[in-house]
Write a protein that holds these residues in place. Structure first.
Motif, PDB file in Angstrom:
ATOM      1  N   UNK A   1       0.574  -1.384  -0.126  1.00 37.13           N
ATOM      2  CA  UNK A   1       0.268  -0.005  -0.059  1.00 37.13           C
ATOM      3  C   UNK A   1       0.736   1.239  -0.103  1.00 37.13           C
ATOM      4  N   UNK A   2       2.087   1.097  -0.158  1.00 32.23           N
ATOM      5  CA  UNK A   2       3.197   2.243  -0.171  1.00 32.23           C
ATOM      6  C   UNK A   2       3.113   2.914  -1.433  1.00 32.23           C
ATOM      7  N   UNK A   3       3.436   4.163  -1.522  1.00 29.32           N
ATOM      8  CA  UNK A   3       3.827   4.707  -2.757  1.00 29.32           C
ATOM      9  C   UNK A   3       5.188   4.849  -3.348  1.00 29.32           C
ATOM     10  N   UNK A   4       6.164   3.850  -2.805  1.00 31.14           N
ATOM     11  CA  UNK A   4       7.338   3.634  -2.972  1.00 31.14           C
ATOM     12  C   UNK A   4       7.523   3.096  -4.654  1.00 31.14           C
ATOM     13  N   UNK A   5       8.368   3.718  -5.228  1.00 30.52           N
ATOM     14  CA  UNK A   5       8.638   3.348  -6.778  1.00 30.52           C
ATOM     15  C   UNK A   5       9.939   2.743  -6.924  1.00 30.52           C
ATOM     16  N   UNK A   6       9.948   1.386  -7.084  1.00 32.21           N
ATOM     17  CA  UNK A   6      10.948   0.601  -7.153  1.00 32.21           C
ATOM     18  C   UNK A   6      11.738   0.561  -8.435  1.00 32.21           C
ATOM     19  N   UNK A   7      12.932   0.286  -8.977  1.00 31.90           N
ATOM     20  CA  UNK A   7      13.617   0.371 -10.069  1.00 31.90           C
ATOM     21  C   UNK A   7      13.041  -0.376 -10.972  1.00 31.90           C
ATOM     22  N   UNK A   8      12.628  -1.616 -10.739  1.00 26.52           N
ATOM     23  CA  UNK A   8      12.449  -2.840 -11.790  1.00 26.52           C
ATOM     24  C   UNK A   8      10.882  -3.093 -11.505  1.00 26.52           C
ATOM     25  N   UNK A   9      10.480  -3.836 -12.659  1.00 27.56           N
ATOM     26  CA  UNK A   9       9.173  -4.066 -12.942  1.00 27.56           C
ATOM     27  C   UNK A   9       8.885  -5.720 -13.065  1.00 27.56           C
ATOM     28  N   UNK A  10       7.953  -6.453 -12.693  1.00 26.01           N
ATOM     29  CA  UNK A  10       7.977  -7.866 -13.096  1.00 26.01           C
ATOM     30  C   UNK A  10       7.527  -8.155 -14.349  1.00 26.01           C
ATOM     31  N   UNK A  11       8.210  -9.012 -14.834  1.00 24.74           N
ATOM     32  CA  UNK A  11       7.878  -9.299 -16.256  1.00 24.74           C
ATOM     33  C   UNK A  11       7.412 -10.767 -16.466  1.00 24.74           C
ATOM     34  N   UNK A  12       6.112 -10.980 -16.901  1.00 24.97           N
ATOM     35  CA  UNK A  12       5.606 -12.353 -17.390  1.00 24.97           C
ATOM     36  C   UNK A  12       6.520 -13.129 -18.136  1.00 24.97           C
TER      37      UNK A  12
END
Length: 724
Positions: A549-560
């Protein structure tokens, strides 16, 4: 040709204590196996799964093979011609059937065909020699029978290679391809293997050196060939296969396992960058090259050709020359000279090979030789293994098992690390603190991935020493990511209160080391009191809710797509060790991604990606560690991942723990499943199957004898998730 293996009743009794599968060995040996007509030809031992043996039974005028297969369910035997995995072998070994087939290859009538089995690996392949008598004289052919699922690619590549190299005469002439039998037939060549000549003390040293030089030139010419659509084999894939292949060595010798881990760790830290692709043999060594009576060199056994780095073949052939020198100590100086001559012959034609890459591949080749000695149960050679391990260490430089992966700094050198840490903290604090490391201890190491060290450091908080954890990773990029994850989360949702992440202290780029304060607490999976466990599970759910629920923006994105590729590799690893489970592993790898892609889109949130009870430390505060893989993705991924590991733990981590976790998480977030929870559960069970296979992660404590059953259970659980 396969080495004649020593195997008798005392040996079987000795081996029986290593593995429940091998405990069947004394009673499973053929009664005549100790007599003059039986000799052990081939062995393949997969700890906890099976042991396949092939015996050559010699009769007065011919011979045959008998396969013996040991599993947890007992032992079976069959004649090689009845191998269910090689259905074409029955006809390919029948003289009458072969006579009709080879008649098309000769102008005149065929008077007689003699069939003699030469090599046999049960369930994999068999080589047959055909002695053909025609009106114009005798002819010799060699037939190789394959598994049906391999045959199409092998035949396509083999036919293309034989045609492309025909003018160069690099490989035997292809006489016929029999698709209905899954058999390829090549012309026979009379001669000796180059390996036999190089190890022959009766051959002058100068002549052997010249032959080795020619062997190097031959390999360079082979690498110049081109095959469309040949499979590519990367260094990373080779390292994964090697890790799987060393399972037998680990089971047979616990002390050797530590040395293997040290070298594998160093290899993983030094994986060479992709070089110039060549057409590789895939398993090139002097024993697979014939020196014919007319002086020509011919490459055999090309069914493993692939596109790869040139160092793969060079490393393999040089490693086997080292192994030959270990077995023939009187010829060692000549064989060392042969190795130099071979490399010179190769580089004269192909150009210089990058030294670090060649060292890497040569060390890999030496470890493959080690693995083979144990998988084949060559107990007469186990005493030679330390010499091979020493050679691998010499090739790479003595393994710095205490060093940061790929780094030069000894992480346990207190004086050296104090200087490094002093500079790093001065940079982050803005003034040079008085820093001194009081003690350092290695907590954990994972070959090719990370090393974790605990430091007691005086200076950051005054006189009192404080515990810091240093995590060294194989890549600078990964170290930077972990430090960034900790900084974002500690400065954001987990810097205050009783739900926390480790406080980042410094990033040491040269050592690829991330420093953070130690978190106190007991891993959730080690809590045995039911009430305390449930309370810990509920707190873990609240921690995860705060992250999501946080608004942290992490560097990477999950890729299916990327995870789909990873799971296919996991399935391949499972299939290599447990062939009977290859199909369900592949089906699970394909199935989870297909279902996940068809589900509704979900808003991306920060996810841990490796959230399980072992990473949750429960104390006055609850701290979650190992945030290396954190990124943005579907919250259901973390939820499913955690619940599967809860179920894996059994006991208090069963259905009641899962229910408590889901209840607490849903209350905190309002989460409902959008159709991705079950597919991500299937993903996690495949991950668990892979970990069980390799004895890694939370599954590392699984006894070798139980691994196959546990891998199968995980795959069944994953399949059930896809059917829900």
């Amino acid at each position: 040709m396969p080495t004649s293996l020593l195997f008798d009743d005392p040996s079987a009794v000795r081996l029986a204590g290593l593995d429940p599968v091998l405990s069947l060995l004394p009673d499973a040996l053929p009664q005549a196996a100790t007599g003059p007509t039986w000799e052990l030809h081939d062995v393949r031992w997969t700890p906890g799964v099976s042991c396949r043996l092939a015996y050559r039974v010699r009769m007065s005028t011919s011979s045959r093979f008998v396969a013996v297969n040991l599993t947890g369910q007992g032992s079976t035997q069959h004649d090689y011609r009845e191998d269910p995995m090689l259905p074409g072998l029955t006809s390919a070994s029948d003289p009458t059937a072969v006579e009709a087939l080879v008649a098309e290859l000769f102008d005149g009538p065929v008077r007689r065909v003699g069939v003699e089995p030469v090599r046999y690996r049960p369930g994999s392949r068999c080589v047959l020699r055909y002695d053909v008598e025609t009106a114009v004289g005798p002819h010799r052919l060699y037939a190789k029978a394959f598994r049906p699922e391999r045959f199409a690619e092998v035949a396509r590549l083999g036919s293309t290679l034989a045609g492309a190299a025909e003018g160069l005469r690099l490989v035997p002439e292809l006489a016929a391809v029999w698709p209905g039998l899954h058999v390829m037939v090549g012309a026979g060549i009379h001669g000796r293997t180059v390996s036999a000549v190089l190890g022959d003390p009766g051959v002058p040293a100068g002549r052997r050196a010249r032959l080795a030089h020619r062997l190097g030139d031959l390999l360079a010419r082979f690498h110049e060939q081109h095959l469309a659509d040949a499979p590519r084999r990367s260094a990373t894939e080779q390292l994964t296969e090697l890790t799987v292949a060393t399972a037998a060595a680990r089971s047979a010798d616990a002390r050797l396992a530590d040395r293997l881990d040290a070298v594998l760790d160093l290899l993983a830290a030094r994986v060479p960058a992709a070089g110039v692709d060549v057409l590789g043999h895939g398993g090139f060594r002097a024993g697979q090259v014939l020196l014919s009576d007319d002086g020509r060199l011919t490459v055999l056994d090309t069914d493993g050709v692939c596109v790869c780095d040139a160092g793969r073949d060079l490393g393999t052939v040089l490693a086997h020359l080292t192994w030959q020198g270990v077995r023939l100590p009187n010829e060692r100086p000549v064989l060392r000279g042969a190795a130099h001559a071979l490399l010179s012959g190769y580089e004269n034609r192909a150009g210089a090979v990058e030294p670090a890459a060649l060292q890497w591949w040569r060390a890999v080749g030496l470890l493959q030789v080690v693995a083979r000695r144990y998988r084949r149960l060559e107990i007469q050679h186990w005493s030679d293994v330390p010499a091979l391990m020493d050679a691998a260490a010499d090739v790479l430089g003595t393994p710095q098992s205490r060093s940061a992966p790929g780094g030069a700094t000894d992480l346990l050198d207190i004086r050296q690390m104090s200087k490094v840490l002093r500079v790093a903290l001065a940079r982050s604090a803005g003034s040079p603190p008085s820093v001194e490391i009081v003690s350092a201890s290695l907590l954990a190491t994972a070959p090719g991935r990370r090393a974790v060290v605990r430091y007691s450091v005086r200076g950051p908080d005054g006189v009192q020493a404080v515990p810091l954890i240093g995590k060294a990773l194989t890549e600078s990029r990964r170290a930077r990511l972990l430090h960034e994850h900790l900084r974002l989360l500690y400065d954001g949702p987990f810097g205050a209160g009783d739900l926390r992440v480790p406080e980042p202290v410094a990033l040491l780029p040269a050592q690829r080391l991330v420093l953070f304060r130690e978190c106190e607490g007991t891993p959730l999976d080690q809590i045995t009191e039911p009430a305390d466990f449930e309370a810990g599970v509920r707190r873990a759910a609240r921690w995860l809710a705060r992250l999501h629920m946080s608004d942290v923006v992490l560097p990477r994105t999950f890729s299916l797509a990327q995870e789909g590729e990873s799971t296919r590799q996991w399935a391949g690893t499972v299939g290599q060790v447990h062939p009977a489970l290859a199909a369900p592993a592949r089906a699970l790898a394909e199935g989870w991604a297909t279902v996940a892609m068809s589900a509704d889109l979900v808003k991306e949130v920060p996810i841990h990606k490796d959230f399980h009870p072992g990473h949750v430390l429960v104390g006055d505060d609850l701290c979650v560690v190992d945030l290396d893989e954190a990124r943005r993705g579907d919250p259901a991924f973390d939820v499913a991942h955690f619940c599967c590991y809860l179920e894996l733990g059994g006991g208090y981590g069963g259905s009641s723990g899962t229910a408590a976790f889901l209840d607490e998480y849903a209350v905190a977030t309002g989460w409902t499943d959008k159709g991705t929870y079950d597919p991500f559960c299937a993903y996690t069970w495949l991950k668990i199957a892979k970990q069980r296979t390799l004895g890694r992660g939370p599954c590392r404590a699984t006894a070798t004898a139980r691994r196959a059953a546990e891998v199968e259970r995980a795959l069944v659980k994953g399949a059930e998730c896809l059917r829900r």
